[in-house]
Design a protein around this motif. Structure first.
Motif, PDB file in Angstrom:
ATOM      1  N   HIS A   1       0.876  -1.380  -0.049  1.00 11.06           N
ATOM      2  CA  HIS A   1      -0.054   0.059   0.093  1.00 11.06           C
ATOM      3  C   HIS A   1       1.072   1.189  -0.220  1.00 11.06           C
ATOM      4  CE1 HIS A   1      -2.842   3.309   1.282  1.00 11.06           C
ATOM      5  NE2 HIS A   1      -3.642   2.349   1.059  1.00 11.06           N
TER       6      HIS A   1
ATOM      7  N   HIS B   1     -11.062   3.886  -0.689  1.00 15.99           N
ATOM      8  CA  HIS B   1      -9.767   3.309   0.050  1.00 15.99           C
ATOM      9  C   HIS B   1      -9.588   2.018  -0.371  1.00 15.99           C
ATOM     10  CE1 HIS B   1     -11.691   6.281   2.625  1.00 15.99           C
ATOM     11  NE2 HIS B   1     -10.540   6.814   2.649  1.00 15.99           N
TER      12      HIS B   1
ATOM     13  N   LYS C   1      -5.273  -0.950   4.683  1.00 13.12           N
ATOM     14  CA  LYS C   1      -6.002   0.045   3.853  1.00 13.12           C
ATOM     15  C   LYS C   1      -6.120   1.302   4.538  1.00 13.12           C
ATOM     16  CE  LYS C   1     -10.475  -0.446   5.805  1.00 13.12           C
ATOM     17  NZ  LYS C   1     -12.003  -0.800   5.746  1.00 13.12           N
ATOM     18  N   ALA C   2      -6.145   2.298   3.848  1.00 24.41           N
ATOM     19  CA  ALA C   2      -6.341   3.845   4.579  1.00 24.41           C
ATOM     20  C   ALA C   2      -8.031   3.948   4.706  1.00 24.41           C
ATOM     21  CB  ALA C   2      -5.770   4.962   3.635  1.00 24.41           C
ATOM     22  N   TYR C   3      -8.219   4.932   5.518  1.00 25.28           N
ATOM     23  CA  TYR C   3      -9.771   5.148   5.825  1.00 25.28           C
ATOM     24  C   TYR C   3      -9.849   6.758   6.150  1.00 25.28           C
ATOM     25  CZ  TYR C   3      -8.981   4.616  11.147  1.00 25.28           C
ATOM     26  OH  TYR C   3      -8.440   4.676  11.964  1.00 25.28           O
ATOM     27  N   GLY C   4     -11.127   7.302   6.057  1.00 26.90           N
ATOM     28  CA  GLY C   4     -11.160   8.556   6.403  1.00 26.90           C
ATOM     29  C   GLY C   4     -10.192   9.683   5.853  1.00 26.90           C
ATOM     30  N   VAL C   5      -9.725   9.456   4.671  1.00 25.89           N
ATOM     31  CA  VAL C   5      -8.820  10.133   4.260  1.00 25.89           C
ATOM     32  C   VAL C   5      -9.483  11.637   4.075  1.00 25.89           C
ATOM     33  CG1 VAL C   5      -7.146  11.035   2.271  1.00 25.89           C
ATOM     34  CG2 VAL C   5      -7.483   8.265   2.920  1.00 25.89           C
ATOM     35  N   ALA C   6     -10.733  11.723   3.920  1.00 25.99           N
ATOM     36  CA  ALA C   6     -11.466  12.827   3.385  1.00 25.99           C
ATOM     37  C   ALA C   6     -11.459  13.988   4.758  1.00 25.99           C
ATOM     38  CB  ALA C   6     -12.821  12.680   3.059  1.00 25.99           C
TER      39      ALA C   6
ATOM     40  N   VAL D   1      -3.698  10.935   7.465  1.00 26.49           N
ATOM     41  CA  VAL D   1      -4.460   9.887   6.859  1.00 26.49           C
ATOM     42  C   VAL D   1      -4.042   8.696   7.697  1.00 26.49           C
ATOM     43  CG1 VAL D   1      -3.901   8.520   5.054  1.00 26.49           C
ATOM     44  CG2 VAL D   1      -3.772  11.019   4.582  1.00 26.49           C
TER      45      VAL D   1
ATOM     46  N   HIS E   1      -4.633   4.507   8.719  1.00 20.73           N
ATOM     47  CA  HIS E   1      -4.671   3.226   7.973  1.00 20.73           C
ATOM     48  C   HIS E   1      -4.888   2.341   9.177  1.00 20.73           C
ATOM     49  CE1 HIS E   1      -1.756   6.142   5.615  1.00 20.73           C
ATOM     50  NE2 HIS E   1      -2.212   5.206   4.539  1.00 20.73           N
TER      51      HIS E   1
END
Lengths: 342, 342, 342, 342
Positions: C242, C277, D201-206, D231, D233
């Motif tokens: 990633h 994502h 995975k990433a999450y909540g990037v926004a 960011v 993850h």
């Protein structure tokens, strides 16, 4: 404060001894040997210990082991049998976490371990360090053979059934699952995360060195030879052993009561309520064996579930428990650690 | 190209059917139902399928299942038994991946599954879809009950021993370990990574629904009732079942030969060389059962190690294998996938 | 059918080549070399391949590599540079999965890899095998330098931004996370499950060999030098990379459109819908790079998320893709594998 | 011995408080509330606590919280703000492990948390419980807002750089990786082992709720607003946060010295030697933040690596640290636990 030495402190049982002894109220680690890492701080190899120890690895020659009150061997098999004699002669007590003194029959030991035993006379003296069976002898011992990880989980699970004459002794089955730290901190392809992760397998079905040790322990308690099939498996986790034990009931007993009575006064054996399924994580980091007993569908097969942390009750924790007994400390001194969940 | 419908495509067996059928040379998925996700693209829920399918979840009413050649039920227990009749009447063949049609004795089914059976008459018609036992019947079936995951691994492991009259039938033991995908894609605390990760436990020791299914399968083959203790365990991995089977030998047979002969013509059962220990990862993603047989120390206990991917040979792969038989395709059509190692 | 040889087939990229080529419609693996395992069947080391290959490891001398159409080097760095010349002279095409021919500046290569380059003249000839950038050159190449795993994920993530002049080139950041198979099938303590499991760490922050490779690739596309900080991390999983990429926007562009346009015709690069994502498991086992682009809070920092399977699009899959181009096969021949989820 | 109450003891921060307080020399847990589990023993839900506590879950009404010296809220966001007032009025001190009192700007809090704040006046009184910044205020506080997990790791990593005026404040980047226990003990599909295992995975990037908290903390220290890209993850492990922080150097300082000086007297912040890469497991189970600082290739980007156990220094451990300060106990009372490695 007693002075403690550790021979072979770079492996998992070594660092686990350091973790447990860091907070022990009556013991202080004065020497940790490693020929390869001599001169390096222990916490440089194990950053988890930063702030808890300032010990430096030393060579066996420079370690001053002869001035310790007790020396733990956290070494591969075959080391302690060559070095214990000198320490004992110097008045140092010895606890071997390897297998050198576990099997009373030297010929059998030599067959399974593939080497000549260097100190057969010490085998006769050594006390098998399972406190729930041998507490009194341990208290007076100079030399303790700390049990193997599988043997601890299996023996504690079968003991109440054997001692209550509840089961047939000719066809015991121990289906055991271990986390990968049981293989030690050795650079081997089969223990890589990319090999052992997300997969499950049996190993050593044809014969594993813990088989004679378990058989000896159970036979001593039974007063007659037992027949045992032992199948170890590797499960993709770091710590923990789960023993699933099967035996044929020959007598109608209250199984729950048999277990609760047997372990009523044991601080480190916890019999769970009827119907329970112990998880290995419930003992992660703690010096505990948790056990549940089942009789599926009321048939004549009894199933025992027994879990330990292989590095604690299955190795370093039990070794400290033995040390506490040998020196007259409270049996749980330094062993109050609450398991880590989740 | 036959037209395929999938009822309940949001769970793990559903998406696994989609993975396998995406590349099937003779079948095309035309409808995937999910009342909850109707209107959503399947690959929006399962990005692994992006580029391989443009199917959209539809309600059962809009799916046009009656126009399919075959419908798979990848649903919870109790759904297929209510809906299969109408499809069969419309000339659609049905493969149920749940348990509705697996147990011939309806009363026993109702006791274990805790509900009234909606279509007892279909139970009588349904063929138990273990091709290595029922191939001929499957070829002519309208309705196939796809076996459970544990039952597949356990039956394939015991079959050669039973068929060769090698073992005592009264005290079989199946100690089974499953990855967590076997619990399905359900939001349950016990299946969280923070709960099930880095830990190991038994469950359902008092009685698991796969017990009667395995007992039925083995008893049919044996021609008499078998006695079985079945203990399932949860192991911290995603896919895979490892069954460790124990039985008492009553006859001196060449165990390796018994297994190799039995499965010589089976494309999806692989008997490993003597002394092997199959790993679950060796079948990850593939429609295979790999088996090894041992006789530890030459005693009278035989130990069989049997591994499958619970979502493939233990569910969706076996379902596709059954579909291939029902429609006269090559039995391995679409099932040539090489397992993923590491 | 072309004839394929693999030098160094015992590592993870070697076995991954075998998995992918087992089902390739136009290529057949004729030789796999391993000096250490010569004489052993490949599927004895990798049981996942049982039933898919009967190749036996051979010594380089006996392998008959000179009669192959193409030879893959799945070897440590420094092997291919010594052996490629003879194969090329014999008319064999060569694809190196190691780093020998990736860096155009031989002095820079020698500094980072700590050895003298054996064939500087071949460096000049070698084509950098990133099809999304160099497709045409690859089609005509004799010698392809297959990109590294991190470089593939990072370059594919930055390319659209650079080619659209959207970002400042002086301060790119690539924060990358890799599964442990990226470290190869080497017996190292740091890659043990008991060491790398249930833990997370950065490594090589001071400088990793993939830094110059990424910088070279991005600079070539930009037409000027780029400034890059690259921090790799080890994450407790088996496969997957990633890359989280950060850059400062200098122009107001439609980021989603920039990515979708750039990769509209690329079979193996999948731009996810805005707001996505990507998970590494969505490409597990498949030859895919999935990408999402974000502009958090509408600020001037763009964040790109790029995932690949390090062994497929990051190694063996991309190598097969290059082979397909070199021999005029469909670019996705043998690469249709659906990723494995869960 | 002070009397401790815990509101919401069924989640991970609740059980972690119980683990830490079980051995606290000056505090005793008298009440643990859970409306859902009222009447159940705490150690029936968490067998790891068997032998360490006999507390039973009680309803909030029956718990007698008003008679405690301190009450911890280990609840979802939005609970403490409704209940703290009555406890404070009764003379009970309150430590909220959720977010209710973390953000000084009530409007901003309401926007990020999507609810109306019930006690804005308490927000003004509450002290942000990061001892390394606010020790003195915490000592005199009635109400402490315990920091979030990411904010703890990120602030401790950036603080020395900001306080030494070494970096540009407009473009900080915090790339953070968390184990799944950070998501709590909630039944959600995305946290299943079969979903979150062996993947990244990433999450909540926004936008993630910890962004304004971090920004507030850093801005307070800087004396001016900072610009931050954050960011988060998800990494497939149970415990641990690894923050990788990036900033542009604007002044030539001795980075190692800046960090060592800043934390010289901090018991729970450990600055590693230059060149180190802290692993999350080095703090597993311990109340520690370990930090390393790097300047790759001597460029103008500084990289800080900061690790904590999200449930300890990132939640329950820090809460106990705050309690110790509020009651005048030694700051490390009950917090001497050695991290568990391996």
């Amino acid at each position: 404060m007693i002075k403690v030495g550790i021979v072979g402190g770079t492996g998992y049982t070594g660092v686990e001894l350091l973790r447990l002894l860091a907070l022990h109220p009556h013991a202080k680690v004065c020497a940790v040997t490693s020929r390869k890492e001599a001169g390096m701080r222990v916490d440089a190899m194990y950053p988890s210990l930063r702030g808890y120890t300032d010990v430096v690895f030393s060579t066996p020659e420079d370690a001053g082991l002869g001035e310790c009150d007790v020396v733990f061997f956290a070494t591969p098999n075959g080391i302690a049998m060559g070095e214990a004699r000198a320490l004992l002669d110097a008045g140092v007590r010895v606890i071997d976490l390897a297998a050198d003194f576990r099997i009373g029959n030297v010929a059998e030991w030599e067959a399974w371990y593939g080497m000549r035993h260097a100190s057969p006379e010490l085998v006769a003296e050594a006390v098998y360090g399972l406190p729930e069976v041998n507490r009194e002898a341990i208290c007076g011992a100079r030399l303790v053979a700390n049990p193997g990880c599988y043997p601890t989980a299996v023996q504690l699970g079968f003991l109440p059934l054997i001692q209550s004459d509840a089961i047939a002794l000719d066809s015991l089955i121990a289906d055991c699952k271990s986390g990968v730290s049981g293989a030690g901190r050795k650079a081997e392809v089969s223990s890589l995360l990319a090999e052992a992760g997300d997969s499950f397998k049996a190993y050593g079905v044809a014969g594993h060195r813990h088989l004679p040790e378990i058989r000896q322990g159970l036979s001593r308690v039974a007063g007659e030879p037992v027949g045992l099939t032992f199948v170890p498996h590797l499960t993709p986790m770091i710590r923990g052993i789960h023993a699933t034990l099967y035996a044929r009931l020959v007598r109608d007993v209250d199984l729950q009561d048999v277990f609760e009575s047997r372990y009523a006064n044991e601080r480190f054996v916890d019999v769970l309520p009827a119907g329970s399924h112990p998880e290995t994580r419930s003992v992660r980091g703690g010096n505990l064996c948790r056990i549940a007993v089942h009789r599926p569908q009321g048939g004549d097969t009894v199933v025992v579930l027994s879990v330990i942390d292989n590095l604690v009750k299955g190795a370093a924790g039990q070794a400290v428990q033995n040390m506490n007994l040998m020196f007259g400390f409270a049996e749980d001194a330094g062993l109050g650690i609450v398991p880590l969940q989740p």
